[in-house]
Design a protein around this motif. Structure first.
Motif, short mmCIF file in Angstrom:
data_model
loop_
_atom_site.label_atom_id
_atom_site.label_comp_id
_atom_site.label_asym_id
_atom_site.label_seq_id
_atom_site.Cartn_x
_atom_site.Cartn_y
_atom_site.Cartn_z
N THR A 45 0.84 -1.19 0.00
CA THR A 45 0.00 0.00 0.00
C THR A 45 0.88 1.24 0.00
OG1 THR A 45 -1.73 1.23 1.14
CG2 THR A 45 -0.18 0.04 2.54
N ASN A 46 0.33 2.31 -0.57
CA ASN A 46 1.07 3.58 -0.59
C ASN A 46 0.45 4.56 0.41
OD1 ASN A 46 -1.35 4.22 -1.71
ND2 ASN A 46 -0.53 5.22 -3.54
N ILE A 47 -0.34 4.03 1.35
CA ILE A 47 -1.13 4.94 2.20
C ILE A 47 -0.25 5.90 3.01
CG2 ILE A 47 -1.34 3.27 4.13
CD1 ILE A 47 -4.05 5.75 2.95
N ALA A 48 0.95 5.45 3.41
CA ALA A 48 1.81 6.35 4.20
C ALA A 48 2.25 7.53 3.34
CB ALA A 48 3.02 5.58 4.72
N LEU A 49 2.46 7.28 2.05
CA LEU A 49 2.83 8.38 1.15
C LEU A 49 1.66 9.34 0.97
CD1 LEU A 49 4.55 5.96 -1.32
CD2 LEU A 49 5.74 7.85 -0.21
N VAL A 50 0.48 8.77 0.88
CA VAL A 50 -0.71 9.60 0.67
C VAL A 50 -1.00 10.47 1.90
CG1 VAL A 50 -3.22 9.49 0.34
CG2 VAL A 50 -1.73 7.96 -0.96
N LEU A 51 -0.80 9.89 3.10
CA LEU A 51 -1.16 10.62 4.32
C LEU A 51 -0.05 11.54 4.82
CD1 LEU A 51 -3.09 7.95 6.44
CD2 LEU A 51 -4.03 9.83 5.10
N SER A 52 1.14 11.39 4.25
CA SER A 52 2.25 12.13 4.84
C SER A 52 2.02 13.65 4.77
CB SER A 52 3.56 11.74 4.17
OG SER A 52 3.73 12.45 2.98
N LYS A 53 1.44 14.11 3.71
CA LYS A 53 1.21 15.55 3.58
C LYS A 53 0.18 16.07 4.59
CE LYS A 53 2.07 18.46 -0.29
NZ LYS A 53 1.99 18.33 -1.74
N PRO A 54 -1.06 15.53 4.58
CA PRO A 54 -2.04 16.07 5.54
C PRO A 54 -1.59 15.87 6.99
CG PRO A 54 -2.93 14.15 4.40
CD PRO A 54 -1.69 14.55 3.66
N LEU A 55 -0.78 14.86 7.28
CA LEU A 55 -0.38 14.63 8.67
C LEU A 55 0.98 15.25 9.01
CD1 LEU A 55 -1.60 10.97 9.34
CD2 LEU A 55 -2.79 13.13 9.66
N GLN A 57 4.05 14.46 8.27
CA GLN A 57 5.09 13.52 8.76
C GLN A 57 5.81 12.93 7.57
OE1 GLN A 57 4.37 10.33 11.53
NE2 GLN A 57 2.68 11.45 12.48
N SER A 58 7.01 12.49 7.78
CA SER A 58 7.72 11.87 6.65
C SER A 58 7.05 10.52 6.38
CB SER A 58 9.20 11.66 7.00
OG SER A 58 9.39 10.39 7.58
N PRO A 59 6.96 10.14 5.11
CA PRO A 59 6.26 8.90 4.77
C PRO A 59 6.84 7.68 5.48
CG PRO A 59 6.84 10.12 2.78
CD PRO A 59 7.44 10.86 3.93
N ARG A 60 8.16 7.62 5.59
CA ARG A 60 8.75 6.42 6.21
C ARG A 60 8.43 6.36 7.71
NH1 ARG A 60 12.48 3.03 3.30
NH2 ARG A 60 13.13 2.24 5.33
#
Ligand code: ARG
Length: 578
Positions: A45-55, A57-60
């Motif tokens: 899943t790429n969800i961490a990449l998708v959420l990194s901006k609104p949250l 936080q760095s994706p990793r």
């Protein structure tokens, strides 16, 4: 498994301690994909990449936090972060094997009937009376029919609507000409060449004043229900549809006489539609005609698009019929989804008609109305596909040519088949190849009609898939053992197993997007993975442990069944031997 992983992810994200708000849309569209390369796990899943901006936080870091909060699940053996912040999931091998065993025991191969069956009207094929089926009708027929098969397989109630062009002012001329031909030939006549028939009728109309006068009288008589004209009209419809019906049969298309519901059917409803549009203030009189002005569509001059629903002389138009058609399909047939397989050049016409239908309250927002558009069929020269002399290609001729080519091909390949069996195989390959060439391309683009490509036994073609199927059948003819429990022991088996479990998704996608090429791509990839498996994993070779050979036979059998079922949903037959 996909759904399961997706809900685990949602649970984890909920449990995260984050300050910023997560936009709800992002979670609803949470994507879990099958990994292409099994070394990177089974799903990702790429969800961490998708959420990194609104949250913020760095994706990793976010990926790590999501993994830390994942609820336990015994089927998942390993979760890891990859690249810029993807999350990879590894599924327990025994679970995949068990899933395959379940699939084997299931006649539907794991494709569950839909939880929300709908009544769906599928408008497809729609040829015109006294005309040859043109190329856009072939595309509509073939693509529409495969989507119909998929929708029915998923448990929807499908109403096939063959919206034939069987009404209009040209029928005066056609009746007058049919009458002349019948008088000349005495009795029944052969109307096998519609092109010539139409051309000759037109030339009489243009050159013979008395004929033209009679033609004009016949239109009026037909419209006012005159018995003789009506019977002559019926004869024209029947002659055309008998011929088209034989093409449908030949093409293995499921349309029958009962599915014909052409423009003439809606004709009696048209005065009511115009009256209703006027009463609702949608249609207004403009230079004698009744017109709906659509603000939403601006013409070249920036003015609202005028859509004529009744001409100055009282005649109705194609759009008026399509308005009545939406109303009927929604209010009388109670359909909740309307699918129109029509060439992309009619897009604006359809959008305008549907917008008017919505404004008039014939279909509310809960009703889905979809234009399943498709591009043109082109020749190798990149121009619309035509005969050498520039005429429309007759579908019959095209199929005859396919059969002749496959006949020659079998001879070159040294086929030992004879008689009836050979004819059957030729037919299946020829029809399959022509249909698959159309089905396997994304319908939105134009496609180039190329005999050599579509008849090749290599590449994404029907013959290739049919051959893969018959090859598996031949394994079973030679095997002394039978199928046994599945155990996954190597990479080639894992890969095949993973692909097999993806079959239900491939089928559902066709229903959702009305795009059969997604199933074609799936089957093509499956066949390729199978061929690699078959090379890497001996089945019939001496020294292969019995349980392993039996497991591999089960994998082969399942592959054959998926190929057969998949091709059947595309309207293509398989053969045990070819
Ligand atoms: N007969 C039309 C044509 O040949 C296609 C009709 C499509 N269906 C519809 N509801 N407009 O282009």
């Amino acid at each position: 498994m996909k759904e399961q992983i997706s809900s685990l992810l949602k649970a984890s994200i909920k449990a995260l301690d984050v300050k910023a708000e997560i936009p709800a849309g992002l979670l609803n569209n949470l994507r879990v994909d099958r990994s292409k390369d099994k070394a990177h796990g089974d799903f990702a899943t790429n969800i961490a990449l998708v959420l990194s901006k609104p949250l913020h936080q760095s994706p990793r870091d976010l990926a790590a936090a999501i993994i830390a909060h994942l609820p336990a699940c015994e089927q998942i053996t390993q979760v890891e972060i990859a690249g810029p912040g993807f999350i990879n999931f590894f599924v327990r091998k025994e679970d995949i094997a068990a899933q395959l065993m379940q699939m084997r025991a299931d006649e539907r191969l794991g494709v569950a009937p839909t939880a929300a069956p709908e009544t769906i009207v599928v408008d497809y094929s729609a040829p015109n009376v006294a005309k040859e089926m043109a190329v856009h009708h072939i595309r509509s027929t073939v693509i529409g029919d495969s989507v119909v098969r998929v929708l029915e397989f998923l448990g929807h109630k499908v109403i096939r609507a063959n919206h034939i062009g069987d009404w209009g002012t040209q029928f005066g001329m056609l009746i007058a000409y049919l009458e002349r031909r019948e008088n000349e030939s005495g009795a029944g006549m052969d109307l096998s060449d519609f092109e010539a028939f139409y051309r000759e009728a037109k030339s009489c109309y243009d050159s013979d004043a008395e004929f033209a006068e009679r033609a004009r009288r016949y239109v009026v008589m037909l419209q006012s229900g005159d018995k003789y004209c009506y019977q002559m009209w019926q004869k024209l419809v029947k002659l055309t549809m008998d011929q088209n019906q034989s093409i449908y049969r030949r093409l293995n298309v499921t349309l029958t006489e009962k599915d014909v519901c052409g423009e003439s059917f809606y004709n009696p409803m048209l005065p009511g539609i115009v009256q209703d549009l006027a009463a609702k203030g949608l249609a207004v009189r403009d230079e004698g005609a009744m017109v709906v002005f659509l603000e939403e569509f601006k013409g070249k001059d920036g003015q609202p698009l005028p859509v004529i629903v009744q001409k100055k002389d009282g005649g109705y138009l194609y759009t008026t019929t399509d308005l009545a058609c939406v109303k009927y399909r929604v209010q009388t047939l109670h359909a909740t989804r309307l699918m129109y397989f029509i060439d992309s050049r009619q897009h604006q016409h359809l959008e305008a008609a549907w917008l008017i239908a919505r404004k008039a309250g014939y279909a509310d927002d809960s009703i889905k109305i979809e234009h399943e558009a498709f591009g043109m069929m082109l020749g190798k020269d990149g121009k619309p596909y035509k005969t050498r002399s520039g005429g429309t290609v007759k579908l019959r001729d095209l199929l005859d040519e396919a059969v002749a080519r496959v006949d020659a091909l079998l001879t070159t390949r040294g086929s030992s088949l004879e008689g009836e069996a050979r004819q059957q195989v030729i037919n299946n390959i020829a029809i399959g190849a022509v249909k698959y060439a159309d089905l396997s391309k994304n319908r939105l683009t134009d496609y180039v009609f190329d005999w050599d490509l579509m008849l090749s036994f290599d590449g994404n073609t029907a013959p290739y898939l049919q051959y893969a199927y018959s090859r598996i059948c031949s394994i079973f003819r030679k095997a002394a053992l039978s199928c046994g429990p599945i155990v996954l022991t190597c990479e080639a088996e894992n890969e095949l197993a993973a692909k097999l479990t993806a079959f239900p998704e491939a089928v559902r996608q066709v229903a959702d997007k009305a795009m059969p090429h997604l199933l074609c791509t799936y089957l093509y990839e499956l066949a390729g993975i199978f061929m690699r498996f078959y090379e890497a994993c001996p089945i019939l070779k001496d020294g292969t442990p019995e349980e392993i050979a039996q497991s591999r036979l089960s994998l082969s059998d399942l592959t054959a069944r998926v190929l057969k079922q998949g091709l059947s949903l595309l309207g293509i037959n398989v053969m045990e031997q070819m």
